[in-house]
Design a protein around this motif. Structure first.
Motif, PDB file in Angstrom:
ATOM      1  N   THR A  63       4.695   7.535 -24.680  1.00  0.00           N
ATOM      2  CA  THR A  63       6.105   7.804 -24.940  1.00  0.00           C
ATOM      3  C   THR A  63       6.957   6.942 -24.009  1.00  0.00           C
ATOM      4  O   THR A  63       6.576   6.684 -22.871  1.00  0.00           O
ATOM      5  N   GLU A  64       8.098   6.523 -24.512  1.00  0.00           N
ATOM      6  CA  GLU A  64       8.985   5.629 -23.761  1.00  0.00           C
ATOM      7  C   GLU A  64      10.345   6.275 -23.558  1.00  0.00           C
ATOM      8  O   GLU A  64      10.889   6.914 -24.460  1.00  0.00           O
ATOM      9  N   LEU A  65      10.886   6.108 -22.360  1.00  0.00           N
ATOM     10  CA  LEU A  65      12.290   6.373 -22.117  1.00  0.00           C
ATOM     11  C   LEU A  65      13.001   5.025 -22.117  1.00  0.00           C
ATOM     12  O   LEU A  65      12.597   4.106 -21.398  1.00  0.00           O
ATOM     13  N   ARG A  66      14.039   4.893 -22.909  1.00  0.00           N
ATOM     14  CA  ARG A  66      14.829   3.660 -22.936  1.00  0.00           C
ATOM     15  C   ARG A  66      16.298   4.042 -22.811  1.00  0.00           C
ATOM     16  O   ARG A  66      16.787   4.951 -23.488  1.00  0.00           O
ATOM     17  N   ALA A  67      16.970   3.371 -21.926  1.00  0.00           N
ATOM     18  CA  ALA A  67      18.358   3.713 -21.622  1.00  0.00           C
ATOM     19  C   ALA A  67      19.180   2.448 -21.511  1.00  0.00           C
ATOM     20  O   ALA A  67      18.660   1.358 -21.227  1.00  0.00           O
ATOM     21  N   GLU A 160      10.737   5.741  -3.653  1.00  0.00           N
ATOM     22  CA  GLU A 160      10.552   7.191  -3.768  1.00  0.00           C
ATOM     23  C   GLU A 160       9.865   7.554  -5.075  1.00  0.00           C
ATOM     24  O   GLU A 160       9.099   8.512  -5.145  1.00  0.00           O
ATOM     25  N   MET A 161      10.130   6.780  -6.138  1.00  0.00           N
ATOM     26  CA  MET A 161       9.503   7.050  -7.434  1.00  0.00           C
ATOM     27  C   MET A 161       8.000   6.817  -7.399  1.00  0.00           C
ATOM     28  O   MET A 161       7.263   7.332  -8.246  1.00  0.00           O
ATOM     29  N   LEU A 162       7.516   6.047  -6.428  1.00  0.00           N
ATOM     30  CA  LEU A 162       6.084   5.776  -6.336  1.00  0.00           C
ATOM     31  C   LEU A 162       5.301   7.006  -5.904  1.00  0.00           C
ATOM     32  O   LEU A 162       4.123   7.144  -6.234  1.00  0.00           O
ATOM     33  N   LEU A 163       5.936   7.898  -5.166  1.00  0.00           N
ATOM     34  CA  LEU A 163       5.192   8.963  -4.508  1.00  0.00           C
ATOM     35  C   LEU A 163       4.445   9.880  -5.471  1.00  0.00           C
ATOM     36  O   LEU A 163       3.276  10.197  -5.239  1.00  0.00           O
ATOM     37  N   PRO A 164       5.053  10.344  -6.570  1.00  0.00           N
ATOM     38  CA  PRO A 164       4.294  11.207  -7.483  1.00  0.00           C
ATOM     39  C   PRO A 164       3.284  10.455  -8.331  1.00  0.00           C
ATOM     40  O   PRO A 164       2.396  11.058  -8.916  1.00  0.00           O
ATOM     41  N   ARG A 194      13.577   0.509 -19.430  1.00  0.00           N
ATOM     42  CA  ARG A 194      12.435   0.996 -20.203  1.00  0.00           C
ATOM     43  C   ARG A 194      11.391   1.476 -19.205  1.00  0.00           C
ATOM     44  O   ARG A 194      11.073   0.762 -18.256  1.00  0.00           O
ATOM     45  N   ILE A 195      10.876   2.670 -19.441  1.00  0.00           N
ATOM     46  CA  ILE A 195       9.869   3.214 -18.548  1.00  0.00           C
ATOM     47  C   ILE A 195       8.917   4.112 -19.330  1.00  0.00           C
ATOM     48  O   ILE A 195       9.344   4.831 -20.245  1.00  0.00           O
ATOM     49  N   GLU A 196       7.658   4.019 -19.014  1.00  0.00           N
ATOM     50  CA  GLU A 196       6.660   4.884 -19.644  1.00  0.00           C
ATOM     51  C   GLU A 196       6.887   6.325 -19.182  1.00  0.00           C
ATOM     52  O   GLU A 196       7.081   6.581 -18.001  1.00  0.00           O
ATOM     53  N   TYR A 197       6.867   7.256 -20.128  1.00  0.00           N
ATOM     54  CA  TYR A 197       7.209   8.651 -19.836  1.00  0.00           C
ATOM     55  C   TYR A 197       6.000   9.536 -20.100  1.00  0.00           C
ATOM     56  O   TYR A 197       5.646   9.794 -21.250  1.00  0.00           O
ATOM     57  N   PRO A 198       5.340  10.023 -19.044  1.00  0.00           N
ATOM     58  CA  PRO A 198       4.164  10.861 -19.253  1.00  0.00           C
ATOM     59  C   PRO A 198       4.494  12.223 -19.845  1.00  0.00           C
ATOM     60  O   PRO A 198       3.627  12.880 -20.430  1.00  0.00           O
ATOM     61  N   GLY A 199       5.740  12.676 -19.671  1.00  0.00           N
ATOM     62  CA  GLY A 199       6.154  13.943 -20.262  1.00  0.00           C
ATOM     63  C   GLY A 199       5.572  15.167 -19.598  1.00  0.00           C
ATOM     64  O   GLY A 199       5.587  16.252 -20.193  1.00  0.00           O
ATOM     65  N   ASP A 200       5.063  15.024 -18.371  1.00  0.00           N
ATOM     66  CA  ASP A 200       4.472  16.173 -17.714  1.00  0.00           C
ATOM     67  C   ASP A 200       5.298  16.667 -16.535  1.00  0.00           C
ATOM     68  O   ASP A 200       4.873  17.546 -15.792  1.00  0.00           O
ATOM     69  N   HIS A 201       6.485  16.114 -16.351  1.00  0.00           N
ATOM     70  CA  HIS A 201       7.308  16.521 -15.221  1.00  0.00           C
ATOM     71  C   HIS A 201       8.733  16.058 -15.462  1.00  0.00           C
ATOM     72  O   HIS A 201       8.969  14.892 -15.760  1.00  0.00           O
ATOM     73  N   LEU A 202       9.685  16.970 -15.320  1.00  0.00           N
ATOM     74  CA  LEU A 202      11.084  16.594 -15.505  1.00  0.00           C
ATOM     75  C   LEU A 202      11.567  15.640 -14.422  1.00  0.00           C
ATOM     76  O   LEU A 202      12.590  14.965 -14.609  1.00  0.00           O
ATOM     77  N   GLN A 203      10.838  15.550 -13.317  1.00  0.00           N
ATOM     78  CA  GLN A 203      11.257  14.639 -12.259  1.00  0.00           C
ATOM     79  C   GLN A 203      11.301  13.198 -12.747  1.00  0.00           C
ATOM     80  O   GLN A 203      12.152  12.407 -12.339  1.00  0.00           O
ATOM     81  N   LEU A 205      12.137  12.165 -15.693  1.00  0.00           N
ATOM     82  CA  LEU A 205      13.393  12.019 -16.430  1.00  0.00           C
ATOM     83  C   LEU A 205      14.564  11.927 -15.467  1.00  0.00           C
ATOM     84  O   LEU A 205      15.458  11.076 -15.623  1.00  0.00           O
ATOM     85  N   ALA A 206      14.560  12.797 -14.454  1.00  0.00           N
ATOM     86  CA  ALA A 206      15.628  12.751 -13.454  1.00  0.00           C
ATOM     87  C   ALA A 206      15.640  11.415 -12.728  1.00  0.00           C
ATOM     88  O   ALA A 206      16.703  10.843 -12.461  1.00  0.00           O
ATOM     89  N   ASP A 207      14.455  10.883 -12.403  1.00  0.00           N
ATOM     90  CA  ASP A 207      14.362   9.593 -11.730  1.00  0.00           C
ATOM     91  C   ASP A 207      14.933   8.481 -12.602  1.00  0.00           C
ATOM     92  O   ASP A 207      15.612   7.574 -12.113  1.00  0.00           O
ATOM     93  N   ALA A 208      14.630   8.527 -13.909  1.00  0.00           N
ATOM     94  CA  ALA A 208      15.108   7.488 -14.819  1.00  0.00           C
ATOM     95  C   ALA A 208      16.630   7.485 -14.886  1.00  0.00           C
ATOM     96  O   ALA A 208      17.263   6.421 -14.848  1.00  0.00           O
ATOM     97  N   VAL A 209      17.233   8.668 -14.983  1.00  0.00           N
ATOM     98  CA  VAL A 209      18.694   8.746 -15.038  1.00  0.00           C
ATOM     99  C   VAL A 209      19.304   8.253 -13.730  1.00  0.00           C
ATOM    100  O   VAL A 209      20.277   7.489 -13.719  1.00  0.00           O
ATOM    101  N   MET A 210      18.711   8.667 -12.616  1.00  0.00           N
ATOM    102  CA  MET A 210      19.239   8.244 -11.320  1.00  0.00           C
ATOM    103  C   MET A 210      19.104   6.735 -11.136  1.00  0.00           C
ATOM    104  O   MET A 210      20.006   6.074 -10.612  1.00  0.00           O
ATOM    105  N   LEU A 211      17.978   6.180 -11.590  1.00  0.00           N
ATOM    106  CA  LEU A 211      17.781   4.741 -11.469  1.00  0.00           C
ATOM    107  C   LEU A 211      18.775   3.978 -12.328  1.00  0.00           C
ATOM    108  O   LEU A 211      19.324   2.952 -11.903  1.00  0.00           O
ATOM    109  N   LEU A 212      19.040   4.458 -13.532  1.00  0.00           N
ATOM    110  CA  LEU A 212      20.032   3.817 -14.390  1.00  0.00           C
ATOM    111  C   LEU A 212      21.400   3.838 -13.718  1.00  0.00           C
ATOM    112  O   LEU A 212      22.117   2.827 -13.710  1.00  0.00           O
TER     113      LEU A 212
END
Length: 230
Positions: A63-67, A160-164, A194-203, A205-212
């Motif tokens: 799954t992909e998140l694209r913003a 910080e996104m690397l940690l999880p 564009r980022i691959e979205y594992p869909g197993d943690h809302l973090q 999604l939050a990271d993607a919005v913050m990065l954008l």
């Protein structure tokens, strides 16, 4: 309030996602695609959109998140920040496409970002933590623009996104950080992600919005403004 980084991973349902979006004040709608959704938000008076669904690029799986957000910088500014493992994989693909067809130029059906890797050189500069360059690369046209766009705040968020996203354990049992497949671009006056979205943690999604938001802020404040092309 978003999820905490130490929350245990769990499958994220559309209901979870809709509740999270509502808590952030974002517009949320489900798309026709199973499990897909669209979010709309505002940043500095500019509308951004984030869509979740099947990847539109072959180099992302699952799954992909694209913003995207129009930041109105000069249309000729061309910059890309990419996770290093993805960059190396795409460079091998581009090289293979070039040599297999015995052409004097790259095939026209390659995605723009893959062509950029062949067109532009990687850039680096002092003052950035070494782990950033180990996990990410910056390519584009104009080193001064790149240095202005990739501000310390963006570097910190990416690290910080690397940690999880821990990699496989080494011989000592240590799990080294692993950059997620990620592509962040400035092109034609817009910032896109564009980022691959594992869909197993809302973090994620939050990271993607913050990065954008961070990439948009840095573009608005530090890149030359112009009229974006549609």
């Amino acid at each position: 309030m978003g999820p905490r980084p130490d929350d245990p991973p769990r499958p994220v349902s559309l209901e979870d996602t809709e509740q999270w979006a509502a808590a952030q004040g974002l517009a949320f709608s489900r798309t026709a695609e199973p499990g897909g959704f669209l979010m709309l938000g505002q940043y500095e008076g500019r509308t951004w959109r984030l869509e979740c669904g099947a990847p539109q690029r072959h180099y992302l799986r699952g799954t992909e998140l694209r913003a995207r957000i129009d930041v109105g910088v000069e249309p000729d500014v061309a910059l890309m920040l990419v996770s290093r493992p993805l960059k190396e994989a795409l460079e091998r693909e581009a090289y293979g496409a070039f040599t297999d067809t015995l052409q004097t130029s790259l095939p026209g059906d390659l995605p723009e970002e893959v062509r950029w890797l062949a067109m532009f050189e990687e850039m680096a500069w002092p003052g950035v933590p070494l782990p950033f360059w180990q996990h990410f690369a910056v390519v584009g046209e104009g080193g001064l623009h790149a240095k202005r766009w990739v501000q310390p705040s963006m570097v910190s968020h990416l690290l910080e996104m690397l940690l999880p996203a821990q990699g496989e354990p080494d011989e000592a049992g240590t799990r080294a950080p692993k950059a997620p497949p990620l592509m962040l671009m400035v092109a034609r006056g817009k910032v896109s992600l564009r980022i691959e979205y594992p869909g197993d943690h809302l973090q994620t999604l939050a990271d993607a919005v913050m990065l954008l938001h961070e990439a948009a802020r840095c573009a608005l404040q530090h890149l030359p403004q112009g009229t974006a092309k549609n």
